[in-house]
Design an enzyme around this catalytic site. Structure first.
Site, PDB file in Angstrom:
ATOM      1  N   THR A 154       3.030   2.514  -5.043  1.00 36.49           N
ATOM      2  CA  THR A 154       3.114   3.974  -5.162  1.00 36.49           C
ATOM      3  C   THR A 154       3.472   4.512  -3.783  1.00 36.49           C
ATOM      4  O   THR A 154       2.656   4.419  -2.857  1.00 36.49           O
ATOM      5  CB  THR A 154       1.772   4.566  -5.616  1.00 36.49           C
ATOM      6  OG1 THR A 154       1.391   3.970  -6.854  1.00 36.49           O
ATOM      7  CG2 THR A 154       1.879   6.070  -5.782  1.00 36.49           C
TER       8      THR A 154
ATOM      9  N   PRO B 238       0.787  -1.235   0.000  1.00 40.52           N
ATOM     10  CA  PRO B 238       0.000   0.000   0.000  1.00 40.52           C
ATOM     11  C   PRO B 238       0.828   1.299   0.000  1.00 40.52           C
ATOM     12  O   PRO B 238       0.603   2.170  -0.839  1.00 40.52           O
ATOM     13  CB  PRO B 238      -0.841  -0.112   1.280  1.00 40.52           C
ATOM     14  CG  PRO B 238      -0.915  -1.577   1.575  1.00 40.52           C
ATOM     15  CD  PRO B 238       0.394  -2.135   1.093  1.00 40.52           C
TER      16      PRO B 238
ATOM     17  N   LYS C 180       4.624   9.269 -11.322  1.00 44.02           N
ATOM     18  CA  LYS C 180       3.356   8.624 -10.921  1.00 44.02           C
ATOM     19  C   LYS C 180       2.489   9.596 -10.109  1.00 44.02           C
ATOM     20  O   LYS C 180       1.269   9.648 -10.261  1.00 44.02           O
ATOM     21  CB  LYS C 180       3.692   7.363 -10.111  1.00 44.02           C
ATOM     22  CG  LYS C 180       2.534   6.708  -9.398  1.00 44.02           C
ATOM     23  CD  LYS C 180       1.545   6.046 -10.339  1.00 44.02           C
ATOM     24  CE  LYS C 180       0.378   5.465  -9.561  1.00 44.02           C
ATOM     25  NZ  LYS C 180      -0.727   5.049 -10.401  1.00 44.02           N
TER      26      LYS C 180
END
Ligand code: NAD
Length: 302
Positions: free
Chosen positions: A99, A66, A174
């Site tokens: 991410t 996560p 990103k």
């Protein structure tokens, strides 16, 4: 064929590991949730009892977790006091697809380098559907040679492979992308709600805007209005996509980046507030396209 350790089999990691197995690689997997491991076994992966076991005998390891704290905790052993990086053979390639904040990516990358390992930050775009179809976009930071070495494996999971620059550059690109995604998802929800309230059919309005200058990915590929598209989270009560709380995390990362460079990001800040508000109303676990519900009139209980 390569022996790959894969840690983190959630909405994204599960189908990504399955595609590596489908391509004929030996994929040793671990997740904290047993059901996720079961799904991966059904897709041809091999179960490991813990992260260390998943890495045994692997030249390449992939993590899909996560947030930064999970990645640091796994690779640097901040919580468990274990040093997983030290368990890998010199020269092994570590690919983190989560991410996460740039500092965490650089910290883990540097720790890997010190141990003689190779590391790339390789966050993805394309959503759960892209992960399942093997059509993800990979946005990579790190040495060009390590990017080249990773390419054949990334190509089993994605279609578009980009080298954004040095270590951490994948995360920066990103974050820019996801800030824009949040803005056009909120804007798409707002425009659809406006038209529907004035009597338009959401599918007709979506088709019109999709062929006009308002077209965008949220409208065309991830429509937030229930009943307009099949195979998107809006078609299944916003389950199983990109959780609102993960979008809130990404917008926080984008804001930290803006703070760092003194960049003005007024639209991103507004989007962050909207998704924060949505999460605070108990929607954190539902897909981020459920933001459309913020725009719907609620019944007045009085
Ligand atoms: P998720 O919460 O569905 O999956 C994360 C998985 O990691 C969970 O299964 C969890 O049990 C596991 N995990 C956490 N800590 C672990 C540990 N120490 N060891 C083993 N397993 C552990 O999240 P997701 O939607 O798959 O997203 C993963 C990453 O990809 C996030 O950084 C997210 O921002 C990013 N991302 C998600 C999407 C999307 O559409 N869902 C798209 C692009 C990028």
């Amino acid at each position: 064929m390569t022996r790959i350790g894969f840690i983190g089999l959630g909405n994204m990691g599960g189908p990504m590991a399955a595609n590596l197995a489908k391509a004929g690689h030996t994929v040793q997997v671990f997740d904290l949730v047993a059901e996720n491991i079961d799904r991966a076994i059904a897709a041809g992966c091999i179960a490991a009892g813990d992260a260390r076991e998943a890495l045994t005998g692997c030249e390449v390891v992939i993590s899909m977790l996560p947030a930064g704290e999970h990645v640091r905790s796994l690779w640097l052993g901040e919580s468990a006091g274990q040093d997983l990086l030290a368990a890998l053979p010199v020269g092994a390639l570590v690919i983190d697809c989560s991410t996460i904040d740039v500092d965490s990516a650089r910290q883990v990358g540097e720790a890997a380098r010190v141990r003689g390992l190779r590391f790339i930050d390789a966050p993805v775009s394309g959503g759960v559907a892209g992960a399942a179809a093997g059509t993800l976009t990979f946005i990579v930071g790190g040495d060009a040679a390590d990017f080249e070495a990773a390419k054949p494996l990334l190509a089993c999971m994605g279609q578009n492979l980009f080298h954004a620059g040095a270590l951490g550059a994948g995360q920066i690109a990103k974050m820019c992308n996801n800030m824009l995604l949040a803005i056009h998802m909120a804007g798409t929800a707002e425009a659809l709600a406006l038209g529907v309230k004035e009597g338009l059919d959401p599918a007709v309005l979506s088709t019109i805007m999709g062929k006009s200058s308002g077209n965008n990915w949220s409208l065309e590929r991830y429509n937030p209005w229930p009943g307009v598209m099949e195979n998107v989270p809006a078609a299944r009560n916003y389950q199983g996509g990109f959780m609102t709380r993960l979008m809130v995390k990404d917008l926080g990362l984008a804001m930290a980046l803006a703070e760092h460079g003194h960049s003005a990001v007024p639209m991103g800040a507004l989007a962050r507030n909207l998704f924060n508000l949505h999460a605070a109303q108990g929607q954190g676990s539902r897909d981020f396209s459920s933001i459309v519900e913020l725009y719907l009139d609620k019944q007045d209980p009085a």
